[in-house]
Write a protein that holds these residues in place. Structure first.
Motif, PDB file in Angstrom:
ATOM      1  N   PRO A   1     156.592   2.450  86.414  1.00 23.87           N
ATOM      2  CA  PRO A   1     156.090   3.608  86.669  1.00 23.87           C
ATOM      3  C   PRO A   1     154.438   3.790  86.856  1.00 23.87           C
ATOM      4  O   PRO A   1     153.964   2.632  86.317  1.00 23.87           O
TER       5      PRO A   1
ATOM      6  N   ASN B   1     157.800   7.572  89.192  1.00 24.95           N
ATOM      7  CA  ASN B   1     158.799   6.876  88.358  1.00 24.95           C
ATOM      8  C   ASN B   1     159.629   5.897  88.998  1.00 24.95           C
ATOM      9  O   ASN B   1     159.730   5.704  90.137  1.00 24.95           O
TER      10      ASN B   1
ATOM     11  N   PHE C   1     159.297   6.042  82.881  1.00 21.91           N
ATOM     12  CA  PHE C   1     158.462   7.339  83.409  1.00 21.91           C
ATOM     13  C   PHE C   1     156.993   7.076  83.389  1.00 21.91           C
ATOM     14  O   PHE C   1     156.604   6.553  82.435  1.00 21.91           O
TER      15      PHE C   1
END
Length: 606
Positions: free
Chosen positions: A201, A254, A590
């Protein structure tokens, strides 16, 4: 935007010049023909012209970097040779903002250098550069050489040649056999990936990772899993941007998202990611729909025990961080009965002022959990000796047990402190700690500048459960997967193996006192499930690593350089039957992560 190491005495130009003078380094014979970029790049990682001055090197400007400490531009020869090992692109280091534009045709007089972005001692590869340049713009508005499209079939599965730990710098490049050689043969050239899946990410430095081999070790959630030392994922590549953020914000991606269309630009190399596309064109972000996971609630007869590295938590951290971490415990982990926290800092955070107590840090976290609808956790820990346990200087990170007194009780046994080793006794046929909480062999050299394991004795429905919270020493100092030394040295592993041996022997003492003892060892072990440290910790079956109970494509708790990999573990003793184990993915995949680790949980019936 870019974390480049400050420039200093890290080139090998002077070394090459000395070697030339001593007759130890061969150079191309003089020729009336102009020197081309592919002549400078050569067929190995080190330029045959390193340390020499060159004149009249021509090319088309393909990218300009006007920020950071590595200002300059890339140029590429529009008339390539027929050798797939020789790159047609090169970086020109100007030190100041370049006075050229993409599409300019230029000639350059300069010194050829090999620059190690992280310093030569870090073990990374070098970048062939033209330094101290005199640049002449011949014309502008020229077509930029078309990028080389990085297709899956064109990137070898084999990652790097085996030099038995030695340097691969002077080995002939074999781009059809090794991924690192393929990327090196394109160093400085325009490259492109199409419809690239994100496997790492976006971070705080406006970087992300994609894979050019989407079928290589995919995880169910869109990442790429790291399965072993001999099998690194060869399709990973970092993406940065040369486009001003005001003009094109960097995508907040992400894992599992896709950069649709083309992402293209010169192929750079840096110490934080290895080969990197310095993008002049960015694909359009398409969401993969990734959501944080939520585990199930423990049932009445189940004891739920979790581990969570909360990444240098200190009282001065924002309320938002505390709230998000608390939500992770209450909602995503379903309020475990016991939570082993790693990286709890002392009351003054990173200030190196002699403070070692962490009651303010823990109290603020416990209050945040309560405010999020969780239980009123009690807690136990042991303050370390000041500046003796590593981590962020002054932070005095340590492990802490949180426990829900409405569900489980802690057995307090006096005598535990920072320097006194906890022992094992046998009472009425059962194992018992001599101190609870207590630290395992804190004076052993295995724990030098590293966190000491925290052992606690708990009681659940009348059954004793021993929990050991861990945070083994970090991987700092290890050479990267893309190192010029292959295979790369993992020097930090030696200490973790020693730590694993000490803890293994302590667990063996518990089982010698009571072979039916319920023992859970958990935490951030900073190593892989296939590592020497985990093999040592589980030797003889004293503990079972539950990570190996998961399908191979789900064995990860951390994402680093596009690899979904394992650092955190929960291990159980033989008496614990059918443990229900879950890695709860809420952070590592994330862009908006609260910690860089995912927590884990196990539910058992003692």
């Amino acid at each position: 935007m870019m974390r480049r190491h400050p420039r200093g005495p890290v080139t090998i130009g002077a070394l090459c010049a000395a070697a030339l003078a001593a007759g130890l380094l061969a150079v191309p014979e003089a020729s009336a023909a102009p020197i081309r970029i592919h002549d400078i790049q050569g067929t190995t990682r080190i330029s045959p012209f390193a340390g020499r001055d060159v004149t009249g090197v021509s090319g088309i400007v393909t990218g300009v970097r006007g920020y950071g400490s590595s200002k300059g531009f890339w140029m590429q020869d529009p008339h390539p040779d027929a050798d797939p090992a020789t790159s047609e692109g090169v970086f020109v280091f100007t030190s100041a903002t370049p006075a050229v534009r993409v599409g300019d045709s230029v000639t350059v007089d300069a010194t050829v250098t090999e620059y190690y972005p992280g310093g030569a001692s870090d073990g990374g590869q070098s970048v062939t550069e033209l330094s101290r340049p005199k640049v002449t713009v011949v014309s502008s508005g020229n077509p930029v050489p078309a990028p080389v499209v990085l297709r899956s079939r064109d990137i070898p599965t084999r990652y790097a040649p085996d030099a038995h730990g030695g340097s691969i710098e002077h080995l002939p490049l074999r781009p059809a056999e090794y991924a690192l050689d393929r990327f090196e043969s394109l160093e400085g050239m325009n490259v492109e990936v199409d419809d690239a899946r994100v496997v790492g990410p976006t971070d705080a430095y406006h970087e992300l990772w994609v894979t050019a081999k989407p079928r290589q070790h995919p995880t169910p959630r869109g990442g790429t899993v790291y399965t072993g030392y001999r099998d690194p994922d060869s399709g990973r590549i970092q993406v940065q941007s040369l486009i001003p953020l005001a003009q094109r914000p960097f995508p907040q991606a992400n894992t599992g998202d896709t950069l649709t269309g083309a992402t293209a630009g010169p192929l750079d190399y840096n110490q934080f990611g290895g080969y990197t596309i310095a993008a002049t064109t960015l694909g359009t972000l398409r969401s993969g729909g990734l959501k944080p996971e939520v585990t199930r609630k423990q049932r009445r007869g189940e004891l739920a025990v979790a581990t969570y590295n909360v990444e240098n938590l200190a009282p001065g951290d924002s309320d938002t961080k505390y709230q998000r971490l608390a939500t992770g415990v209450v909602t995503n982990l379903a309020a475990p009965d016991i939570v082993a926290l790693e990286e709890i800092q002392d009351n003054s955070g990173a200030a190196d002022d002699g403070t070692v107590a962490a009651d303010r840090t823990v109290a603020k976290f416990v209050a945040a959990v309560k405010a999020a609808g969780g239980p009123s956790y009690d807690w136990r820990s042991i303050d370390p000796v000041d500046d003796a346990d590593g981590g962020q200087p002054g932070g005095n990170i340590r492990q802490v047990f949180l426990f829900d007194p409405a569900r489980v009780s802690f057995t307090d046994i006096p005598g535990g402190d920072a320097t006194t080793p906890v022992g094992v006794t046998r009472e009425h046929g059962h194992a018992r700690l001599t101190a609870s909480p207590g630290r395992i062999e804190p004076g052993d050299a295995a724990w030098t500048t590293s966190r000491k394991p925290l052992a606690g004795q708990f009681s659940f429905h009348g059954r004793t459960v021993f929990v050991i919270a861990n945070h083994f020493n970090s991987k700092g100092g290890d050479q990267g997967l893309d190192s010029r030394f292959q295979p790369p040295a993992r020097t930090s592993e030696t200490q973790r193996v020693r730590q694993a041996r000490v803890e293994h022997d302590f667990v063996a003492k518990l089982l010698a006192a009571d072979r039916h003892a319920d023992v859970i060892a958990l935490g951030d072990l900073n190593d892989y499930q296939f590592s020497g440290a985990l093999k040592t910790l589980t030797a003889g079956g004293v503990l079972t690593d539950l990570m190996n109970s998961l399908p191979a494509d789900q064995r990860y708790s951390y994402v680093y350089q596009g690899n979904s990999q394992v650092l955190d573990h929960i291990l159980t003793s033989p008496a614990i039957h059918r443990p229900d184990y879950d890695v709860v993915h809420i952070n590592a995949e994330f862009a908006g992560q609260t910690s860089d680790h995912d927590p884990q949980i196990v539910r058992i019936r003692p």
